[in-house]
Enzyme design. Sequence first.
Site, PDB file in Angstrom:
ATOM      1  N   LYS A  63       0.837  -1.214   0.000  1.00 15.29           N
ATOM      2  CA  LYS A  63       0.000   0.000   0.000  1.00 15.29           C
ATOM      3  C   LYS A  63       0.864   1.254   0.000  1.00 15.29           C
ATOM      4  O   LYS A  63       0.734   2.150   0.825  1.00 15.29           O
ATOM      5  CB  LYS A  63      -0.981  -0.006   1.171  1.00 15.29           C
ATOM      6  CG  LYS A  63      -1.957  -1.174   1.069  1.00 15.29           C
ATOM      7  CD  LYS A  63      -3.192  -0.985   1.897  1.00 15.29           C
ATOM      8  CE  LYS A  63      -4.155  -2.133   1.694  1.00 15.29           C
ATOM      9  NZ  LYS A  63      -3.646  -3.422   2.207  1.00 15.29           N
ATOM     10  N   THR A  70      10.035   8.433  -3.502  1.00 15.41           N
ATOM     11  CA  THR A  70      10.058   7.348  -2.511  1.00 15.41           C
ATOM     12  C   THR A  70       9.280   6.145  -3.042  1.00 15.41           C
ATOM     13  O   THR A  70       9.707   4.996  -2.866  1.00 15.41           O
ATOM     14  CB  THR A  70       9.480   7.850  -1.171  1.00 15.41           C
ATOM     15  OG1 THR A  70      10.131   9.075  -0.838  1.00 15.41           O
ATOM     16  CG2 THR A  70       9.692   6.842  -0.067  1.00 15.41           C
TER      17      THR A  70
HETATM   18  O1  3DU Z   1      -9.531 -10.567   5.751  1.00 15.16           O
HETATM   19  P1  3DU Z   1      -8.527 -11.578   5.233  1.00 15.16           P
HETATM   20  O2  3DU Z   1      -7.805 -12.326   6.319  1.00 15.16           O
HETATM   21  O3  3DU Z   1      -9.136 -12.497   4.192  1.00 15.16           O
HETATM   22  O4  3DU Z   1      -7.335 -10.761   4.488  1.00 15.16           O
HETATM   23  C1  3DU Z   1      -7.576  -9.757   3.539  1.00 15.16           C
HETATM   24  C2  3DU Z   1      -6.267  -9.198   3.021  1.00 15.16           C
HETATM   25  O5  3DU Z   1      -6.521  -8.189   2.059  1.00 15.16           O
HETATM   26  C3  3DU Z   1      -5.388  -8.555   4.081  1.00 15.16           C
HETATM   27  O6  3DU Z   1      -4.038  -8.793   3.710  1.00 15.16           O
HETATM   28  C4  3DU Z   1      -5.690  -7.087   3.973  1.00 15.16           C
HETATM   29  O7  3DU Z   1      -4.595  -6.289   4.351  1.00 15.16           O
HETATM   30  C5  3DU Z   1      -5.969  -6.932   2.472  1.00 15.16           C
HETATM   31  N1  3DU Z   1      -6.911  -5.854   2.132  1.00 15.16           N
HETATM   32  C6  3DU Z   1      -8.168  -5.804   2.618  1.00 15.16           C
HETATM   33  O8  3DU Z   1      -8.575  -6.688   3.395  1.00 15.16           O
HETATM   34  C7  3DU Z   1      -9.021  -4.758   2.233  1.00 15.16           C
HETATM   35  C8  3DU Z   1      -8.628  -3.804   1.391  1.00 15.16           C
HETATM   36  O9  3DU Z   1      -9.475  -2.851   1.034  1.00 15.16           O
HETATM   37  C9  3DU Z   1      -7.348  -3.882   0.876  1.00 15.16           C
HETATM   38  C10 3DU Z   1      -6.516  -4.921   1.263  1.00 15.16           C
END
Ligand code: 3DU
Length: 215
Positions: A63, A70
């Site tokens: 992100k 940078t």
């Molecule tokens: O909730 P989970 O454990 O299935 O993981 C979701 C992943 O996706 C996690 O690495 C989080 O940082 C990333 N993510 C989001 O969950 C939501 C977003 O809007 C962007 C990235």
Amino acid sequence: MMRQKTRLILALDETEVQKALSVAQAVKDQVDAIKINWPLVLSAGPSVITQLSHLAPVICDFKVADIPNTNRLITEQTVKRGASGIIVQGFVGHDSVKAVVQAAGKADVFVVTEMSHPGGKDFTAPVADRLAMMALEQGARGVIAPATRPERVRAIRKLVGDLLILSPGVGAQGGSAADAIRHGANYVIVGRSIYEDKDPKTAAQRIVAEIGDAL
Ligand code: 3DU
């Protein structure tokens, strides 16, 4: 170019390194990519990018959100380690995103739009459409859009044409893989529902089957 076999991306946020590697090994044939984030990189060190890239394409969900210079430096280091993709925040503006696209070379760049958690509505949701358009204009390969709000995936699909949509928020956050795919996502990103399961491979296979039925 992302492979598009199962349309499942593992979010490997497991911080116990041996466990993370064994989950990756167990599910590598069920996933099109492995997405890693700061938790695993901080725990295992950046060499984990290279290590995992021998099992599956790796997307670094850093992100990235800084000034163009940078952003460029972060992207160069990430790609040098073997990442096939990198995730960037769009709210820093078009030039910061452009710097990532230029530094990424053959690696894919994905821009975050509306985030999937409740707080995603505070600041990201109101500008999500503009973020998606900017991703398109700056030459990104795709965007990240929330499986927790599939109607937003549909709206973003209308704006971004052929760009890839990767959709997190399935399972632990309450979203459904089938809904995300039906609303226009190309891939779903799933973390805890796979790596916290006592049988990650079967958990991944279940989601792959659900995606297959939704296509
Ligand atoms: O909730 P989970 O454990 O299935 O993981 C979701 C992943 O996706 C996690 O690495 C989080 O940082 C990333 N993510 C989001 O969950 C939501 C977003 O809007 C962007 C990235």
